[in-house]
Design an enzyme around this catalytic site. Sequence first.
Site, PDB file in Angstrom:
ATOM      1  N   ALA A 111       0.869  -1.169  -0.102  1.00 17.84           N
ATOM      2  CA  ALA A 111      -0.060   0.022   0.036  1.00 17.84           C
ATOM      3  C   ALA A 111       0.876   1.267  -0.103  1.00 17.84           C
ATOM      4  O   ALA A 111       0.439   2.083  -0.629  1.00 17.84           O
ATOM      5  CB  ALA A 111      -0.990  -0.052   1.272  1.00 17.84           C
ATOM      6  N   ASP A 112       2.006   1.186   0.534  1.00 21.51           N
ATOM      7  CA  ASP A 112       3.020   2.525   0.519  1.00 21.51           C
ATOM      8  C   ASP A 112       3.276   2.843  -0.896  1.00 21.51           C
ATOM      9  O   ASP A 112       3.478   3.964  -1.131  1.00 21.51           O
ATOM     10  CB  ASP A 112       4.124   2.361   1.512  1.00 21.51           C
ATOM     11  CG  ASP A 112       4.966   1.196   1.305  1.00 21.51           C
ATOM     12  OD1 ASP A 112       4.609   0.179   0.627  1.00 21.51           O
ATOM     13  OD2 ASP A 112       6.012   1.175   1.731  1.00 21.51           O
TER      14      ASP A 112
ATOM     15  N   ASP B 203      11.440   6.443  -1.660  1.00 20.82           N
ATOM     16  CA  ASP B 203      10.880   6.610  -0.275  1.00 20.82           C
ATOM     17  C   ASP B 203      12.132   5.626   0.588  1.00 20.82           C
ATOM     18  O   ASP B 203      12.118   4.501   0.147  1.00 20.82           O
ATOM     19  CB  ASP B 203       9.534   5.739  -0.294  1.00 20.82           C
ATOM     20  CG  ASP B 203       8.945   5.698   1.243  1.00 20.82           C
ATOM     21  OD1 ASP B 203       9.519   5.913   2.055  1.00 20.82           O
ATOM     22  OD2 ASP B 203       7.759   5.242   1.169  1.00 20.82           O
TER      23      ASP B 203
ATOM     24  N   THR C  93      12.538   1.844   6.137  1.00 19.57           N
ATOM     25  CA  THR C  93      13.018   0.296   6.534  1.00 19.57           C
ATOM     26  C   THR C  93      13.739  -0.184   5.382  1.00 19.57           C
ATOM     27  O   THR C  93      14.790  -0.854   5.042  1.00 19.57           O
ATOM     28  CB  THR C  93      12.179  -0.411   6.980  1.00 19.57           C
ATOM     29  OG1 THR C  93      11.463   0.071   8.296  1.00 19.57           O
ATOM     30  CG2 THR C  93      12.773  -1.676   7.672  1.00 19.57           C
TER      31      THR C  93
ATOM     32  N   THR D 239      37.584   4.771  11.620  1.00 19.88           N
ATOM     33  CA  THR D 239      36.758   3.453  11.119  1.00 19.88           C
ATOM     34  C   THR D 239      35.397   4.331  11.186  1.00 19.88           C
ATOM     35  O   THR D 239      34.494   3.830  10.331  1.00 19.88           O
ATOM     36  CB  THR D 239      36.897   2.430  12.198  1.00 19.88           C
ATOM     37  OG1 THR D 239      37.988   1.807  11.968  1.00 19.88           O
ATOM     38  CG2 THR D 239      35.732   1.458  11.918  1.00 19.88           C
TER      39      THR D 239
END
Length: 157
Positions: free
Chosen positions: A47-48, A68, A71, A123
């Site tokens: 749906a996104d 987008d 995640t 690092t």
Amino acid sequence: MAIAVLCLYSKVYSLVNIIDSDDRKNRHHKLVLYEGVIKAGLADYRADIVANAVSALEKYSAPIVTIDMGTATTIGVISEGRNYEGGLLLPGVNISLEALSSRAAQLPDISLQHPKTLIGKNTVDCMRSGMMYGTAAMIDGMIQRIEEELGHTATVI
């Protein structure tokens, strides 16, 4: 400016229900709620992805590339004919950083901050530079390849 249509997508269904019930009290517009997976033609899309495409088409002229970064980094492609052609799903920045820290020996967990320079001097700076500039280069490269496949430039949002 009056809102004609409000499109909402959330994986937090309890939040969607709260917003929907609160919005009904003062609504002067249409509310479209997106949840789960939506069937579009012969394909299923989260749906996104559909919400991004619908929102992009409301505001911009096609062709459009939507990006987008959550995640997952989701890239969507909308053709000149305003058709959703498909897209790409890549690991999001935080997932990539977590994988690097947890799977590579002796690399620390770090916060994601803009590096001082492209070429890291230790690092942590190397990791930050790699994540930030590497992600930017990946997105730039994907946009270039998409536009080559489409045969023309696109609006990128």
